[in-house]
Write a protein that holds these residues in place. Structure first.
Motif, PDB file in Angstrom:
ATOM      1  N   PHE A 136      28.750 -56.952   6.634  1.00  0.00           N
ATOM      2  CA  PHE A 136      27.442 -57.347   6.115  1.00  0.00           C
ATOM      3  C   PHE A 136      27.097 -58.810   6.369  1.00  0.00           C
ATOM      4  O   PHE A 136      27.954 -59.690   6.319  1.00  0.00           O
ATOM      5  CB  PHE A 136      27.393 -57.100   4.599  1.00  0.00           C
ATOM      6  CG  PHE A 136      27.419 -55.656   4.227  1.00  0.00           C
ATOM      7  CD1 PHE A 136      26.244 -54.935   4.066  1.00  0.00           C
ATOM      8  CD2 PHE A 136      28.630 -54.995   4.043  1.00  0.00           C
ATOM      9  CE1 PHE A 136      26.266 -53.595   3.738  1.00  0.00           C
ATOM     10  CE2 PHE A 136      28.664 -53.655   3.713  1.00  0.00           C
ATOM     11  CZ  PHE A 136      27.479 -52.947   3.554  1.00  0.00           C
ATOM     12  N   SER A 137      25.806 -59.047   6.577  1.00  0.00           N
ATOM     13  CA  SER A 137      25.260 -60.400   6.587  1.00  0.00           C
ATOM     14  C   SER A 137      24.444 -60.592   5.311  1.00  0.00           C
ATOM     15  O   SER A 137      23.992 -59.618   4.684  1.00  0.00           O
ATOM     16  CB  SER A 137      24.365 -60.623   7.807  1.00  0.00           C
ATOM     17  OG  SER A 137      23.178 -59.851   7.696  1.00  0.00           O
ATOM     18  N   ILE A 138      24.252 -61.844   4.928  1.00  0.00           N
ATOM     19  CA  ILE A 138      23.441 -62.144   3.754  1.00  0.00           C
ATOM     20  C   ILE A 138      22.029 -61.596   3.928  1.00  0.00           C
ATOM     21  O   ILE A 138      21.472 -60.976   3.016  1.00  0.00           O
ATOM     22  CB  ILE A 138      23.399 -63.671   3.503  1.00  0.00           C
ATOM     23  CG1 ILE A 138      24.749 -64.156   2.951  1.00  0.00           C
ATOM     24  CG2 ILE A 138      22.266 -64.038   2.543  1.00  0.00           C
ATOM     25  CD1 ILE A 138      24.834 -65.655   2.739  1.00  0.00           C
ATOM     26  N   GLU A 139      21.459 -61.805   5.110  1.00  0.00           N
ATOM     27  CA  GLU A 139      20.073 -61.387   5.340  1.00  0.00           C
ATOM     28  C   GLU A 139      19.922 -59.872   5.204  1.00  0.00           C
ATOM     29  O   GLU A 139      18.999 -59.380   4.538  1.00  0.00           O
ATOM     30  CB  GLU A 139      19.622 -61.835   6.739  1.00  0.00           C
ATOM     31  CG  GLU A 139      19.523 -63.327   6.925  1.00  0.00           C
ATOM     32  CD  GLU A 139      20.867 -64.018   7.093  1.00  0.00           C
ATOM     33  OE1 GLU A 139      20.926 -65.258   6.948  1.00  0.00           O
ATOM     34  OE2 GLU A 139      21.886 -63.318   7.373  1.00  0.00           O
ATOM     35  N   TYR A 140      20.823 -59.142   5.816  1.00  0.00           N
ATOM     36  CA  TYR A 140      20.760 -57.674   5.780  1.00  0.00           C
ATOM     37  C   TYR A 140      20.822 -57.160   4.352  1.00  0.00           C
ATOM     38  O   TYR A 140      20.002 -56.335   3.920  1.00  0.00           O
ATOM     39  CB  TYR A 140      21.913 -57.106   6.607  1.00  0.00           C
ATOM     40  CG  TYR A 140      22.039 -55.601   6.584  1.00  0.00           C
ATOM     41  CD1 TYR A 140      21.330 -54.805   7.480  1.00  0.00           C
ATOM     42  CD2 TYR A 140      22.885 -54.962   5.667  1.00  0.00           C
ATOM     43  CE1 TYR A 140      21.453 -53.423   7.467  1.00  0.00           C
ATOM     44  CE2 TYR A 140      23.009 -53.582   5.642  1.00  0.00           C
ATOM     45  CZ  TYR A 140      22.290 -52.817   6.548  1.00  0.00           C
ATOM     46  OH  TYR A 140      22.408 -51.443   6.518  1.00  0.00           O
ATOM     47  N   LEU A 141      21.784 -57.657   3.575  1.00  0.00           N
ATOM     48  CA  LEU A 141      21.988 -57.140   2.224  1.00  0.00           C
ATOM     49  C   LEU A 141      20.857 -57.533   1.282  1.00  0.00           C
ATOM     50  O   LEU A 141      20.360 -56.702   0.516  1.00  0.00           O
ATOM     51  CB  LEU A 141      23.326 -57.643   1.663  1.00  0.00           C
ATOM     52  CG  LEU A 141      23.678 -57.126   0.264  1.00  0.00           C
ATOM     53  CD1 LEU A 141      23.835 -55.607   0.275  1.00  0.00           C
ATOM     54  CD2 LEU A 141      24.947 -57.791  -0.246  1.00  0.00           C
ATOM     55  N   THR A 142      20.433 -58.795   1.312  1.00  0.00           N
ATOM     56  CA  THR A 142      19.398 -59.226   0.365  1.00  0.00           C
ATOM     57  C   THR A 142      18.056 -58.555   0.651  1.00  0.00           C
ATOM     58  O   THR A 142      17.331 -58.198  -0.284  1.00  0.00           O
ATOM     59  CB  THR A 142      19.232 -60.755   0.389  1.00  0.00           C
ATOM     60  OG1 THR A 142      18.987 -61.199   1.735  1.00  0.00           O
ATOM     61  CG2 THR A 142      20.467 -61.444  -0.151  1.00  0.00           C
ATOM     62  N   ILE A 143      17.730 -58.376   1.910  1.00  0.00           N
ATOM     63  CA  ILE A 143      16.465 -57.697   2.243  1.00  0.00           C
ATOM     64  C   ILE A 143      16.466 -56.281   1.687  1.00  0.00           C
ATOM     65  O   ILE A 143      15.480 -55.814   1.098  1.00  0.00           O
ATOM     66  CB  ILE A 143      16.227 -57.690   3.766  1.00  0.00           C
ATOM     67  CG1 ILE A 143      15.855 -59.101   4.241  1.00  0.00           C
ATOM     68  CG2 ILE A 143      15.127 -56.698   4.142  1.00  0.00           C
ATOM     69  CD1 ILE A 143      15.795 -59.239   5.749  1.00  0.00           C
ATOM     70  N   MET A 144      17.566 -55.566   1.863  1.00  0.00           N
ATOM     71  CA  MET A 144      17.650 -54.199   1.351  1.00  0.00           C
ATOM     72  C   MET A 144      17.587 -54.157  -0.169  1.00  0.00           C
ATOM     73  O   MET A 144      16.858 -53.352  -0.755  1.00  0.00           O
ATOM     74  CB  MET A 144      18.953 -53.543   1.828  1.00  0.00           C
ATOM     75  CG  MET A 144      18.884 -52.941   3.179  1.00  0.00           C
ATOM     76  SD  MET A 144      20.218 -51.735   3.362  1.00  0.00           S
ATOM     77  CE  MET A 144      21.612 -52.677   2.779  1.00  0.00           C
ATOM     78  N   ALA A 145      18.396 -55.008  -0.824  1.00  0.00           N
ATOM     79  CA  ALA A 145      18.447 -54.985  -2.279  1.00  0.00           C
ATOM     80  C   ALA A 145      17.096 -55.329  -2.885  1.00  0.00           C
ATOM     81  O   ALA A 145      16.635 -54.687  -3.847  1.00  0.00           O
ATOM     82  CB  ALA A 145      19.519 -55.966  -2.773  1.00  0.00           C
ATOM     83  N   GLU A 146      16.438 -56.332  -2.331  1.00  0.00           N
ATOM     84  CA  GLU A 146      15.145 -56.732  -2.880  1.00  0.00           C
ATOM     85  C   GLU A 146      14.060 -55.708  -2.581  1.00  0.00           C
ATOM     86  O   GLU A 146      13.118 -55.550  -3.365  1.00  0.00           O
ATOM     87  CB  GLU A 146      14.768 -58.111  -2.329  1.00  0.00           C
ATOM     88  CG  GLU A 146      15.671 -59.217  -2.884  1.00  0.00           C
ATOM     89  CD  GLU A 146      15.440 -60.577  -2.255  1.00  0.00           C
ATOM     90  OE1 GLU A 146      14.512 -60.694  -1.406  1.00  0.00           O
ATOM     91  OE2 GLU A 146      16.189 -61.526  -2.596  1.00  0.00           O
ATOM     92  N   SER A 147      14.203 -54.962  -1.501  1.00  0.00           N
ATOM     93  CA  SER A 147      13.203 -53.945  -1.157  1.00  0.00           C
ATOM     94  C   SER A 147      13.211 -52.776  -2.132  1.00  0.00           C
ATOM     95  O   SER A 147      12.204 -52.082  -2.280  1.00  0.00           O
ATOM     96  CB  SER A 147      13.417 -53.444   0.269  1.00  0.00           C
ATOM     97  OG  SER A 147      14.587 -52.656   0.352  1.00  0.00           O
ATOM     98  N   VAL A 148      14.350 -52.532  -2.811  1.00  0.00           N
ATOM     99  CA  VAL A 148      14.390 -51.444  -3.793  1.00  0.00           C
ATOM    100  C   VAL A 148      14.105 -51.947  -5.209  1.00  0.00           C
ATOM    101  O   VAL A 148      14.067 -51.151  -6.146  1.00  0.00           O
ATOM    102  CB  VAL A 148      15.746 -50.691  -3.766  1.00  0.00           C
ATOM    103  CG1 VAL A 148      16.029 -50.159  -2.381  1.00  0.00           C
ATOM    104  CG2 VAL A 148      16.891 -51.560  -4.267  1.00  0.00           C
ATOM    105  N   GLY A 149      13.916 -53.266  -5.371  1.00  0.00           N
ATOM    106  CA  GLY A 149      13.505 -53.792  -6.672  1.00  0.00           C
ATOM    107  C   GLY A 149      14.416 -54.823  -7.303  1.00  0.00           C
ATOM    108  O   GLY A 149      14.080 -55.407  -8.337  1.00  0.00           O
TER     109      GLY A 149
END
Length: 272
Positions: free
Chosen positions: A222-235
């Motif tokens: 994982f990269s920081i960008e990949y994980l944070t974008i996904m997590a924030e996209s679900v709320g």
């Protein structure tokens, strides 16, 4: 063998020239789409075989979680902790928590029937405190087993990397729906440029940062960008997300391995 002091950074470590060459070689022979799809569909079978071979001997108890995630110790505003552990394996996280008396109730799930069987066979298993159950969180909604909003803390530790990336967002949304408002998700997994990623050889790479292990299980970095974008996209709201850089040293064998993990905390501030 020992681990030197961890370093927490927002940037991944810089690869050496030799490491860059090793990564480039992985692209010379990728896993075919048919083979990759086959192993993704058979994930449950491969994890059942893994636990039949290794039982409870493979992983150590995760006592480090209390150091890295102080929220598990609770405070005046987070008493009566109800924990949801996604990917509980044989209980290396939940049983240390129980010994400390830190959770009032634990929902523990895993894709492997064999892993859940081993959890329930553990002499420390108490059905009054733990509900351990089999489920594939990448395809099945947790609400089929747990009422939404039941947990105020959820953990997904070295689990999401074993799930096909196309299902990562579904898993995070699945967890989000089970957390109460103000609930916290604790995450730790393999980070990009980890030595384990560099060591994958030809014929193991499925796609960028996604690999097939020799035992049929998967590994994603994982990269920081990949994980944070996904997590924030679900709320979720990101409270922290950093690379944990560690050097594992064995002086006798003259080994010095750079390990990189991604560690994060995400808060559910409202109902999505």
């Amino acid at each position: 063998m020992g681990d030197l002091s961890d370093e927490y950074t927002r940037e991944p470590r810089t690869l050496t020239e030799d490491e860059e060459k090793l990564l480039a070689k992985q692209d010379e022979s990728l896993v075919g789409s048919f083979k990759a799809t086959k192993f993704v569909k058979e994930s449950k079978k491969h994890w059942d075989l893994f636990y039949k071979r290794n039982e409870e001997r493979f992983f150590r108890d995760r006592n480090w979680t209390l150091r890295e995630f102080y929220e598990l110790r609770g405070n005046s505003s987070s008493s009566n902790m109800v924990l949801l552990e996604v990917g509980c394996g044989v209980g290396n996280f939940i049983f240390p928590l129980m010994r400390e008396g830190l959770a009032d109730f634990i929902y523990a799930c895993d894709i492997s029937f064999k892993a859940i069987e081993l959890v329930k066979e553990n002499k420390e298993y108490n059905p009054g405190i733990i509900n351990a159950f089999q489920i594939d969180v990448s395809t099945t909604r947790l609400e089929t087993v747990i009422q939404p909003g039941q947990a105020n803390v959820a953990s997904v530790i070295f689990v999401l990397s074993a799930i096909d990336p196309s299902r990562h967002m579904f898993v995070l949304e699945n967890i989000f729906n089970q957390l109460a408002v103000n609930g916290l998700l604790l995450f730790r997994d393999y980070g990009i440029t980890d030595m384990a990623q560099i060591r994958f050889g030809r014929g193991t790479k499925i796609a960028d940062n996604h690999y097939l292990r020799h035992d049929g299980t998967q590994s994603y970095f994982f990269s920081i960008e990949y994980l944070t974008i996904m997590a924030e996209s679900v709320g979720f709201k990101t409270e922290s997300c950093v690379y944990v850089n560690r050097r594992t040293v064995n002086k006798k064998e003259e080994l010095d391995k750079p390990r990189v993990f991604l560690q994060a905390k995400f808060r559910k501030e409202s109902i999505s």
